[in-house]
Scaffold this motif. Structure first.
Motif, short mmCIF file in Angstrom:
data_model
loop_
_atom_site.label_atom_id
_atom_site.label_comp_id
_atom_site.label_asym_id
_atom_site.label_seq_id
_atom_site.Cartn_x
_atom_site.Cartn_y
_atom_site.Cartn_z
N ARG A 1 72.79 76.04 27.83
CA ARG A 1 72.54 77.42 28.21
C ARG A 1 73.59 77.84 29.22
O ARG A 1 73.76 77.21 30.24
CB ARG A 1 71.15 77.55 28.83
N LYS B 1 56.82 76.74 21.53
CA LYS B 1 55.89 77.57 20.77
C LYS B 1 55.18 78.59 21.66
O LYS B 1 54.98 79.74 21.28
CB LYS B 1 54.87 76.67 20.08
N ALA C 1 55.97 80.27 24.34
CA ALA C 1 57.04 80.69 25.24
C ALA C 1 56.58 81.82 26.15
O ALA C 1 55.84 82.71 25.75
CB ALA C 1 58.24 81.13 24.43
N GLY D 1 74.74 79.58 24.33
CA GLY D 1 73.84 78.69 23.63
C GLY D 1 74.51 77.53 22.90
O GLY D 1 73.85 76.74 22.27
N SER E 1 64.47 85.11 30.25
CA SER E 1 64.60 84.24 29.09
C SER E 1 63.26 84.14 28.36
O SER E 1 62.20 84.29 28.96
CB SER E 1 65.10 82.85 29.50
N THR E 2 63.35 83.90 27.07
CA THR E 2 62.12 83.79 26.27
C THR E 2 62.14 82.52 25.42
O THR E 2 61.31 82.34 24.55
CB THR E 2 61.98 85.01 25.33
N ASP E 3 63.09 81.64 25.71
CA ASP E 3 63.26 80.48 24.83
C ASP E 3 63.14 79.14 25.55
O ASP E 3 63.65 78.14 25.10
CB ASP E 3 64.64 80.57 24.16
N ARG E 4 62.45 79.14 26.68
CA ARG E 4 62.41 77.90 27.45
C ARG E 4 61.20 77.01 27.15
O ARG E 4 61.23 75.84 27.45
CB ARG E 4 62.46 78.21 28.95
N THR F 1 57.96 84.79 28.99
CA THR F 1 59.13 85.55 29.40
C THR F 1 59.35 85.16 30.85
O THR F 1 58.51 85.46 31.71
CB THR F 1 58.85 87.06 29.27
#
Ligand code: AKG
Ligand code: FE2
Length: 349
Positions: free
Chosen positions: A348, A67, A69, A328, A61-64, A71
């Motif tokens: 999620r 700003k 963030a 999402g 994931s890259t959205d946890r 991987t």
């Protein structure tokens, strides 16, 4: 961002990893310290398990983390990762506590994740402060020698210390979360780090801050009274709303209800009971075992008492969160004073 100096610890650096110093512990004035934590086999197993889990569950994931963030993979969401990490969390908390001036504080890692830097993916992380009280970073793999696996470049750079730290495999780096740092660029290979964020929560802060609950393996729930642009529950004029963000690993058909009950029937009580209930749906056979494990683990920790101020938040009776098959997006159904409202919540799946 530029890496100055060699890939070894920068000259004059006040922080040295134990492997560099040949000591089991190093400590700096700013609360940066390195201590041994994980056996090397566990680090190797963790990397393998992470890649395995990622290949089977939609990847890294890259959205946890907003700003800055990373991987990453959240460890609590995956039983195979959690099983490897959980036995060391007590030692990790004890070791990290020494990074804080006040050692009467409590260190509990509310967010534990594996970060991956990849020469073909995310190669660095810009200078930032973590939202944590204390941060733990465990080195999972070593820089490469001439050939073979590993990485070149990398390491953690501390702005104030002007110092790059690259601990040995299995060693933990702990520092206060407000100390600015960056993940230096890797030039080749992959670099893996296990990161833990510990939030400092005192009784009074708990009222104002988001309350993070972890429901064992596979669950991550945060409850907040934040009022943002799209409040799920509109403020009726007598207090803030409660929102629940639920993420989990399992069946998307499962749903959750957030329940609030005022202990005092007159509604004047300053103490309310808040708990999350899970309604399990039928899972695919492959996922079921994980699911059941999760249930057992979560039992007993589903009741949370909120301190003063939650009585106003307890005006609604039920929030039902149902994940939709679309990634999402979750559908939240709220029943408030007999009125039914529907809102969308980030879920999620
Ligand atoms: O890669 C590093 O050493 C830094 C990682 C980091 O700062 C973070 O995950 O917040
Ligand atoms: Fe960080």
């Amino acid at each position: 961002f530029e890496l100055t100096g060699s890939t070894d610890a920068v000259e004059g650096c006040t922080v040295n990893s134990s492997s560099v110093q040949g000591r089991s512990l190093a400590h700096s004035s700013l609360g940066v310290r390195v201590f041994p934590l994980l056996p090397e086999e566990t680090c190797t197993a963790l990397i393998a398990a992470a890649e395995d889990v990622a290949s089977r569950s939609g990847g890294w994931s890259t959205d946890r983390h907003g700003k800055y963030a990373t991987t990453d993979l959240e460890v609590r969401s995956y039983p195979s990762l959690w099983a490897l990490v959980e036995p060391y969390l007590t030692a990790a908390a004890a070791g990290s506590l020494a990074s804080l001036a006040d050692t009467s504080e409590e260190v509990t890692f509310h967010d534990v994740f594996i970060v991956r830097y990849d020469e073909r993916g995310q190669r660095s992380l810009d200078t930032h402060a973590d939202g944590s009280r204390v941060t733990l970073q465990v080195t999972l793999n070593a820089p490469s020698s001439s050939s073979g696996s590993g990485f070149t470049g990398g390491g953690t750079y501390f702005e104030q210390l002007q110092c790059r730290v690259q601990p040995g495999v299995g060693e933990a780096l702990a520092f206060p979360g407000d100390l600015r740092h960056s993940g230096l660029e890797i030039y080749s290979g992959r670099r893996y780090v296990l990161v833990g964020f510990s939030k400092h929560v005192t009784a009074s802060e708990e009222e104002q801050e988001n309350l993070h609950l972890t429901f064992g393996q596979g669950y991550n729930v945060s409850l907040s009274d934040e009022t943002d642009e799209q409040p799920c529950i509109k403020d009726g004029g007598s207090g803030p709303a409660v929102r629940a963000h639920v993420s989990w690993w399992g069946c998307w058909q499962d749903s959750f209800s957030l329940n609030v009950r005022s202990k005092d029937r007159s509604g004047q009580s300053s103490l309310s009971l808040l708990w999350l209930q899970q309604q399990a749906a039928d899972c695919e056979a492959t996922e079921r075992s994980v699911w059941q494990q999760t249930l057992q683990f979560a039992e007993g920790s589903w009741v949370t008492e909120l301190a003063d101020g939650s009585a106003t938040r307890a005006r609604f009776r039920l929030v039902q969160l149902e994940a939709m098959p679309k990634k999402g997006l979750g559908l939240g159904t709220l029943t408030m004073r007999g009125q039914r409202m529907v809102c969308h919540l980030p879920v999620r799946v």
